[in-house]
Design a protein around this motif. Sequence first.
Motif, mmCIF file in Angstrom:
data_model
loop_
_atom_site.group_PDB
_atom_site.id
_atom_site.type_symbol
_atom_site.label_atom_id
_atom_site.label_comp_id
_atom_site.label_asym_id
_atom_site.label_seq_id
_atom_site.Cartn_x
_atom_site.Cartn_y
_atom_site.Cartn_z
ATOM 1 N N GLY A 256 -5.917 7.182 5.966
ATOM 2 C CA GLY A 256 -4.910 7.507 5.454
ATOM 3 C C GLY A 256 -3.715 6.835 4.877
ATOM 4 N N CYS A 257 -3.593 7.143 3.510
ATOM 5 C CA CYS A 257 -1.801 6.422 3.335
ATOM 6 C C CYS A 257 -0.996 7.236 2.374
ATOM 7 N N VAL A 264 6.385 4.250 3.288
ATOM 8 C CA VAL A 264 5.028 4.410 3.303
ATOM 9 C C VAL A 264 4.000 4.620 4.426
ATOM 10 N N TRP A 265 2.958 6.035 5.206
ATOM 11 C CA TRP A 265 2.503 5.643 6.051
ATOM 12 C C TRP A 265 0.895 5.916 6.194
ATOM 13 N N PHE A 266 0.203 5.604 6.484
ATOM 14 C CA PHE A 266 -1.021 4.841 6.748
ATOM 15 C C PHE A 266 -1.703 5.261 8.654
ATOM 16 N N TRP A 275 0.961 4.753 11.472
ATOM 17 C CA TRP A 275 2.013 4.103 11.019
ATOM 18 C C TRP A 275 2.887 3.858 10.351
ATOM 19 N N GLN A 276 4.206 3.412 10.159
ATOM 20 C CA GLN A 276 5.395 3.657 9.557
ATOM 21 C C GLN A 276 6.238 2.465 8.773
ATOM 22 N N ASP A 278 9.229 0.966 6.254
ATOM 23 C CA ASP A 278 10.511 1.159 6.483
ATOM 24 C C ASP A 278 10.205 0.281 4.880
ATOM 25 N N LEU A 279 9.847 0.454 3.507
ATOM 26 C CA LEU A 279 9.691 -0.201 2.719
ATOM 27 C C LEU A 279 11.456 -0.616 1.723
ATOM 28 N N THR A 280 12.363 -0.515 2.722
ATOM 29 C CA THR A 280 13.844 -0.987 2.749
ATOM 30 C C THR A 280 14.049 -2.043 3.385
ATOM 31 N N SER A 281 14.048 -1.862 3.981
ATOM 32 C CA SER A 281 13.938 -3.092 5.656
ATOM 33 C C SER A 281 12.926 -3.752 5.621
ATOM 34 N N SER A 282 11.748 -3.450 4.755
ATOM 35 C CA SER A 282 10.797 -4.521 5.732
ATOM 36 C C SER A 282 10.382 -4.629 7.335
ATOM 37 N N THR A 283 10.817 -3.525 7.929
ATOM 38 C CA THR A 283 9.905 -3.275 8.497
ATOM 39 C C THR A 283 9.005 -1.830 9.435
ATOM 40 N N TYR A 284 7.715 -2.274 10.241
ATOM 41 C CA TYR A 284 7.084 -1.192 10.284
ATOM 42 C C TYR A 284 7.425 -0.430 11.825
ATOM 43 N N GLU A 285 6.678 0.376 12.516
ATOM 44 C CA GLU A 285 6.726 0.974 13.654
ATOM 45 C C GLU A 285 5.684 2.407 13.622
#
Length: 385
Positions: A256-257, A264-266, A275-276, A278-285
């Motif tokens: 899912g997304c 954006v979460w998927f 997964w998450q 952050d599209l503003t900072s271009s980071t994921y976690e």
Amino acid sequence: MERRNLLRAAVLGGSAAVFGGTLWRGAAYAAPAQPGPGPYGALGSPDANGIRLPSGFTSRVIARSGQTVSGTSYTWHNAPDGGACYADGSGWIYVSNSEINPSGGASAVKFSSTGSITAAYRILSSTRQNCAGGKTPWNTWLSCEEVSLGYVYETDPWGVNASVRRAAMGRFKHEAAAADPVRRVIYLTEDETNGRFYRFVPTTWGNLSSGTLQVMVAGSGTSGSFTWANVPDPDGSPTATRSQVSGSKSFNGGEGCHYADNTVWFTTKGDNRVWQLDLTSSTYELAYDDSLVNGTAPLTGVDNITGSSSGDLFVAEDGGNMEICLITPDDVVASFLRVDGQSGSEITGPAFSPDGTRLYFSSQRGTSGSSSGGITYEVTGPFRA
């Protein structure tokens, strides 16, 4: 919406509890707090439909595979999967995919302002194993084929305009799609054990006939920064799209997304993670990882995901306890509902009515465990605004 450290939360014995610490970065975490119910309280006994719900909520069956939808002459499709809702004057429409191969496709149910069913009809035919998908800001439904070299089909929830195959969005084992109106892109998941996370950048926003398919490039860890790189051959032949870009990040079974508020979460079912990005900072976690909470995880077989107006994420299980669980902005993970007596099925297609008071979803194989046994439900109640 700022959501961080969701791994602090887990359900113990069916109730919500909070862990301290930032687990995915290897920090030590405190003992769990005293278990307590989630924001909607504990689940009650099974209702007449076999669904356990919090107090104040009720369920009804909307449709059953192979049977005519109440008040219509339309026979509901087998193996109902991904879905979405659309405003229709004072009423609304719920769209649902059919994950069978061949045939597949998608159907829709139309509701009046009071929730009465007024029509049901086909909106997509002659496709293959249509699993999840996504809603566009211009009110079309993207139905995704979960097969090798599968396509995305853009369909009309009202069933007036013919569906269109969107080849520019790439050929791979598609799962879900989520539209980002800020960056004017569509995010796409891939259901392979070494699948990738993509975005499609249309040449013209609102027109998916042409554009650029890109893949997420990042390190092998569970957090960090990411970039996007163009996929040279979106048609996936002779080289699969997931193998075309060096450094593209592998994910274990994309499902899912969901997009909201520059995030954006998927989900990845192969390792039970959310997964998450952050599209503003271009980071994921990681937003959730059941392997890090010592077997007390509320979510197993994470699959379809949607969000409510309150900022809660609702995550459906493929197997597990046949639950829809929620993740709140306050970092609490809790069971919202459970379907009893259908262990051979999975929960699919969660989506809220436009006013946020009704949640639709399906049990893909129902009590029979067969694709012909699918059941589509509606849950009504005091959802948080």
